[in-house]
Design a protein around this motif. Structure first.
Motif, mmCIF file in Angstrom:
data_model
loop_
_atom_site.group_PDB
_atom_site.id
_atom_site.type_symbol
_atom_site.label_atom_id
_atom_site.label_comp_id
_atom_site.label_asym_id
_atom_site.label_seq_id
_atom_site.Cartn_x
_atom_site.Cartn_y
_atom_site.Cartn_z
ATOM 1 N N ALA A 1 -13.163 18.962 6.025
ATOM 2 C CA ALA A 1 -11.759 19.204 6.343
ATOM 3 C C ALA A 1 -11.276 18.063 7.221
ATOM 4 O O ALA A 1 -12.044 17.546 8.035
ATOM 5 N N PRO A 2 -10.083 17.604 7.124
ATOM 6 C CA PRO A 2 -9.063 18.027 6.164
ATOM 7 C C PRO A 2 -9.220 17.333 4.825
ATOM 8 O O PRO A 2 -9.742 16.243 4.761
ATOM 9 N N LYS A 3 -8.746 18.015 3.784
ATOM 10 C CA LYS A 3 -8.639 17.323 2.500
ATOM 11 C C LYS A 3 -7.398 16.458 2.577
ATOM 12 O O LYS A 3 -6.304 16.942 2.873
ATOM 13 N N TYR A 4 -7.577 15.185 2.353
ATOM 14 C CA TYR A 4 -6.419 14.305 2.450
ATOM 15 C C TYR A 4 -6.609 13.099 1.546
ATOM 16 O O TYR A 4 -7.603 12.380 1.653
ATOM 17 N N GLN A 5 -5.667 12.915 0.655
ATOM 18 C CA GLN A 5 -5.758 11.781 -0.245
ATOM 19 C C GLN A 5 -4.969 10.618 0.340
ATOM 20 O O GLN A 5 -3.767 10.527 0.143
ATOM 21 N N ALA A 6 -5.682 9.771 1.069
ATOM 22 C CA ALA A 6 -4.999 8.673 1.749
ATOM 23 C C ALA A 6 -4.958 7.433 0.870
ATOM 24 O O ALA A 6 -5.638 6.453 1.130
ATOM 25 N N GLY A 7 -4.151 7.522 -0.198
ATOM 26 C CA GLY A 7 -4.069 6.397 -1.131
ATOM 27 C C GLY A 7 -3.679 5.105 -0.443
ATOM 28 O O GLY A 7 -4.281 4.049 -0.671
ATOM 29 N N TRP A 8 -2.693 5.200 0.422
ATOM 30 C CA TRP A 8 -2.237 3.984 1.113
ATOM 31 C C TRP A 8 -3.359 3.375 1.919
ATOM 32 O O TRP A 8 -3.546 2.158 1.932
ATOM 33 N N LEU A 9 -4.158 4.230 2.573
ATOM 34 C CA LEU A 9 -5.220 3.714 3.429
ATOM 35 C C LEU A 9 -6.364 3.153 2.580
ATOM 36 O O LEU A 9 -6.994 2.151 2.940
ATOM 37 N N ILE A 10 -6.612 3.796 1.459
ATOM 38 C CA ILE A 10 -7.666 3.303 0.571
ATOM 39 C C ILE A 10 -7.362 1.883 0.129
ATOM 40 O O ILE A 10 -8.216 0.994 0.172
ATOM 41 N N TRP A 11 -6.120 1.674 -0.253
ATOM 42 C CA TRP A 11 -5.766 0.321 -0.721
ATOM 43 C C TRP A 11 -5.641 -0.655 0.424
ATOM 44 O O TRP A 11 -5.955 -1.833 0.285
ATOM 45 N N LEU A 12 -5.226 -0.138 1.578
ATOM 46 C CA LEU A 12 -5.169 -1.022 2.745
ATOM 47 C C LEU A 12 -6.587 -1.479 3.104
ATOM 48 O O LEU A 12 -6.822 -2.649 3.403
ATOM 49 N N LEU A 13 -7.519 -0.537 3.025
ATOM 50 C CA LEU A 13 -8.914 -0.886 3.304
ATOM 51 C C LEU A 13 -9.404 -1.954 2.331
ATOM 52 O O LEU A 13 -10.045 -2.932 2.730
ATOM 53 N N ALA A 14 -9.066 -1.757 1.059
ATOM 54 C CA ALA A 14 -9.490 -2.743 0.057
ATOM 55 C C ALA A 14 -8.920 -4.114 0.400
ATOM 56 O O ALA A 14 -9.630 -5.127 0.344
ATOM 57 N N ILE A 15 -7.661 -4.128 0.792
ATOM 58 C CA ILE A 15 -7.027 -5.418 1.098
ATOM 59 C C ILE A 15 -7.654 -6.033 2.352
ATOM 60 O O ILE A 15 -7.912 -7.235 2.397
ATOM 61 N N ALA B 1 3.447 5.727 -2.789
ATOM 62 C CA ALA B 1 4.661 6.480 -3.110
ATOM 63 C C ALA B 1 4.875 6.498 -4.614
ATOM 64 O O ALA B 1 5.203 7.532 -5.194
ATOM 65 N N PHE B 2 4.638 5.353 -5.243
ATOM 66 C CA PHE B 2 4.869 5.269 -6.681
ATOM 67 C C PHE B 2 3.919 6.182 -7.447
ATOM 68 O O PHE B 2 4.349 7.025 -8.215
ATOM 69 N N VAL B 3 2.629 6.041 -7.195
ATOM 70 C CA VAL B 3 1.686 6.819 -8.007
ATOM 71 C C VAL B 3 1.790 8.304 -7.739
ATOM 72 O O VAL B 3 1.785 9.105 -8.669
ATOM 73 N N THR B 4 1.915 8.692 -6.463
ATOM 74 C CA THR B 4 1.957 10.134 -6.206
ATOM 75 C C THR B 4 3.255 10.745 -6.706
ATOM 76 O O THR B 4 3.290 11.901 -7.086
ATOM 77 N N GLY B 5 4.312 9.943 -6.730
ATOM 78 C CA GLY B 5 5.586 10.473 -7.184
ATOM 79 C C GLY B 5 5.667 10.596 -8.699
ATOM 80 O O GLY B 5 6.226 11.548 -9.225
ATOM 81 N N GLN B 6 5.102 9.635 -9.405
ATOM 82 C CA GLN B 6 5.379 9.517 -10.834
ATOM 83 C C GLN B 6 4.277 10.046 -11.741
ATOM 84 O O GLN B 6 4.575 10.536 -12.816
ATOM 85 N N LEU B 7 3.044 9.882 -11.292
ATOM 86 C CA LEU B 7 1.971 10.066 -12.255
ATOM 87 C C LEU B 7 1.253 11.382 -12.016
ATOM 88 O O LEU B 7 1.372 11.987 -10.948
ATOM 89 N N CYS C 1 0.819 -1.202 0.000
ATOM 90 C CA CYS C 1 0.000 0.000 0.000
ATOM 91 C C CYS C 1 0.862 1.265 0.000
ATOM 92 O O CYS C 1 0.622 2.188 -0.778
ATOM 93 N N PHE C 2 1.870 1.286 0.874
ATOM 94 C CA PHE C 2 2.729 2.471 0.910
ATOM 95 C C PHE C 2 3.548 2.586 -0.371
ATOM 96 O O PHE C 2 3.753 3.677 -0.901
ATOM 97 N N GLY C 3 3.999 1.430 -0.868
ATOM 98 C CA GLY C 3 4.775 1.437 -2.104
ATOM 99 C C GLY C 3 3.951 1.989 -3.251
ATOM 100 O O GLY C 3 4.399 2.873 -3.983
ATOM 101 N N LEU C 4 2.722 1.515 -3.359
ATOM 102 C CA LEU C 4 1.835 1.973 -4.425
ATOM 103 C C LEU C 4 1.603 3.473 -4.315
ATOM 104 O O LEU C 4 1.700 4.212 -5.289
#
Ligand SMILES: Nc1ncnc2c1ncn2[C@@H]1O[C@H](COP(=O)(O)OP(=O)(O)OP(=O)(O)O)[C@@H](O)[C@H]1O
Ligand SMILES: [Mg+2]
Lengths: 401, 254
Positions: free
Chosen positions: A157-171, A26-32, A21-24
């Protein structure tokens, strides 16, 4: 398996899941670019939604079609609580997201309990109507609450894009359902789906089973809603319309009711439909429609085995039937295209992708239901054993060839 | 004390009295038959005993406790389980899983543990699977343990239903026309299975059956119903020669 081995694999899989989740993230927010990042998150949210609805619909067999309501309850309740407490509580935004997710889950679970009640008495279509109605009632109620912005919308508030948590939730959602099916407890849910009367005669507490399915399914949807709310930071009731419920339902049915794997795959791909208008140009949507039709052709072709067996022993006739079916579909596509061109509101030059996407969805659904009524994966699940079997089969095939 | 007591058990569906003041006692270890013409109310009796319906009047006691109005799953829990005349297996589940659902009744781990698949749950699931496998071998279905229930032949489905009911560890097992649709050889096997259930597993058996040869060769006590009324009670030879039974059901002495 020994206890230490079980615990070992368990710890390993948890570590891997978190790392993924953290890897994903980091990858998406960094690259895309920002929009793709958003899509990746939406995919995660829809995986959670479809897998959690699958628990209610596919595994327990309770035909619920108001899943967007739980999503909405999660988003609004978490948002309202966050607006009230976020500033005064000590946690930083990332850590606070977990709390907010739990808040969304709890409120949605309560909603799940309320909707689950009629499921004790109603079956099939009747239950479907009630759940659909419930979804609309929740939406209309919120629509008329001025303190929550009504139709204008509600800022969170707060606006927060918790990508890692979203995918962790899915898992976590996937793991929860999969665990259930691997344990004897899961059999109680499946038994309720297969035959309520027999299940009860075998001592299954049908009431408890159904209500638990609704509560757990709703809680996951609510948790997803909470994260969605913070991700968007501005939500309005239109985001949770019946269309969303239907989309999630389509995912479950297409993936194969009861198959977690199917729900994951369908959830991770079909979520793109509502986003289509932003992604594709109007003309491209025509291409999409065509590609869908090619897909249908392929499915018909795949179905040849069926035809071989039951329809026509004569090879020539059979080929003609298949070819005819394909040509017929192609002609149909052209006719539909022409007709659409003539409908005034579609304009003379462009197709409105926004409108065409539901047509695509309907066509896909129709075809799949005709050709494979149990959904793409039926009741099958992905497993490493299955991969091994397929690989071995291929090897055996090569050896004999 | 009798294991199961029906006392004037009655149920009315609108104007129809499907079961009318039926009374009988089943003792522990009995092999008890319930016979009668079509529509006599036999299955309805089963439905009363297993809590599908609540009697309009009368009493049903199991081990001294009144069970009228209890939920079917509670009744299964205290030790009455059944098979269905119109087979009700869990179609898309495997034969083994079907039996495991029955065995699941005696689970001890919590549902929360199930969602987390705790080591205790894994262990228990393996135990239930083993128990289910054993019961499949009792009814000679080991070889199709992993086939889907709905793909099995009629006779196998009936035997699977028996294994599933047995898996709940009942004290009293109710079999609704277990031999229906079976060929003579299957019926012989079934007879052995029923004796095994009673003698080796020490269950009490109540069964409905239309095959008179089968019933007479198996049951030690028999109750005959006709139009919801109990018209006779006795051992097979008494029933065979009872003029009322001959008139209402048997037609000629068998
Ligand atoms: N739920 C119900 N509502 C109305 N009538 C019913 C209901 N259940 C059973 N009956 C009626 O009660 C009567 C007895 O039915 P039952 O199924 O008990 O017969 P049976 O003795 O098992 O017959 P068979 O040998 O054909 O299985 C029938 O007339 C049936 O139509
Ligand atoms: Mg009957």
């Amino acid at each position: 398996m020994s206890l230490s081995k079980i615990l070992g694999t368990r710890v390993l899989s948890v570590v891997l899941a978190i790392a993924f989740c953290f890897g994903l993230d980091a990858f998406v927010t960094g690259q895309l670019n920002e929009y793709v990042v958003r899509l990746v998150m939406l995919a995660g949210l829809y995986v959670t939604l479809s897998v959690s609805l699958n628990l209610i619909n596919g595994i327990t067999g309770q035909f619920s079609i108001g899943h967007a309501a739980f999503y909405m309850v999660g988003a609004y309740s978490a948002g309202i609580v966050s607006n009230a407490i976020y500033k005064t509580q000590p946690l930083a935004a990332p850590a606070y997201m977990i709390i907010s997710m739990l808040i969304g889950a709890v409120f949605a679970a309560i909603a799940g309990l309320i909707v689950g009640m009629p499921s004790l008495r109603l079956k099939g279509d009747y239950l479907a109507i009630v759940t659909l109605g419930f979804g609309e009632i929740i939406r209309i109620i919120v629509l008329n609450q001025n303190q929550w912005g009504g139709s204008y919308g509600y800022a969170i508030a707060p606006k927060y894009q918790a990508g890692w948590l979203i995918w962790l939730l899915a898992i976590i959602c996937i793991a929860t359902c999969r665990n259930l099916l691997k344990s004897a407890h899961g059999l109680a849910f499946l038994a309720v789906r297969e035959d309520e009367i027999a299940a009860q005669a075998m001592g299954v507490n049908v009431t408890k089973t159904k209500v638990v399915a609704f509560i757990v399914g709703a809680a996951f949807a609510g948790a997803a809603g909470a994260l969605f709310g913070h991700m968007e930071s501005f939500i309005n009731p239109d985001l949770f319309k019946m269309e969303v419920s239907f989309l999630v339902l389509t995912m479950v049915v297409l993936g194969g009711s009861g198959s977690i794997t199917g729900s994951v795959l369908a959830g991770a791909t079909l979520f793109i439909l509502p986003e289509l208008p932003r992604i594709v140009s109007f003309k491209m949507s025509l291409g999409l429609l065509l590609s869908v039709l090619v897909g249908i052709g392929v499915l018909v072709w795949m179905n040849r085995k069926f035809m071989e067996k039951y329809h026509e022993p004569d090879k020539l006739k059979r080929t003609l039937v298949v070819a005819g079916a394909n040509i017929g579909l192609a002609v149909l596509a052209v006719v539909v295209g022409k007709l659409l061109n003539n409908i005034p509101q579609f304009g003379t030059t462009t197709y409105d992708a926004n409108k065409i996407r539901y047509m695509i969805l309907a066509v896909v659904l129709l075809v799949i239901m005709l050709l494979k009524p149990t959904g793409l994966l039926g009741h099958h699940e992905f497993s490493w054993d299955w991969v091994k079997r397929v690989l071995n089969r291929n090897k055996a095939g090569e050896a004999s060839a | 004390m009798a294991l199961l007591t029906l006392k004037d058990a009655t149920i009315k569906f609108g104007g129809l009295t499907a079961v009318n003041k039926v009374s009988f006692d089943i003792e522990k270890g009995d092999l008890f038959g319930l016979i009668g013409p079509n529509g006599a109310g036999k299955t309805t009796c089963f439905n009363l005993i297993t809590g599908v319906y609540e009697p309009t009047s009368g009493d049903i006691d199991f081990l001294g406790t009144r069970i009228c109005g209890m939920a079917p799953n509670k009744i299964a829990e205290i030790g009455i389980c059944r098979t269905f005349q119109n087979i009700r297996l869990f179609g898309t589940l495997s034969a083994l899983e079907n039996v495991m659902v029955g065995a699941y009744l005696r689970h001890k781990t919590s549902l929360l543990g199930g969602f987390m698949l705790t080591p205790a749950v894994i262990k228990e699931t393996a135990e239930l699977r083993k128990k289910a496998m054993e019961l499949l071998s009792v009814v000679n279905l080991t070889d199709i343990a992993h086939s889907r229930a709905c793909d099995l032949s009629y006779g196998k489905q009936r035997r699977l239903e028996i294994a599933r009911a047995m898996a709940t560890d009942p004290k009293l097992i109710l079999l609704d026309e277990p031999a229906a649709g079976m060929n003579p050889q299957e019926k012989d096997e079934l007879r052995d299975v029923v004796f095994k259930i009673r003698d080796d597993y020490e269950k009490t058996v109540l069964l409905i059956e239309h095959d008179m040869k089968f019933v007479m060769g198996l049951c030690e006590k028999i109750v005959v119903l006709d139009h919801g009324e109990e018209i006779a009670y006795g051992d097979p030879s008494e029933i065979r020669n009872n003029p009322k039974v001959i008139e209402a059901y048997l037609g000629e002495p068998v």
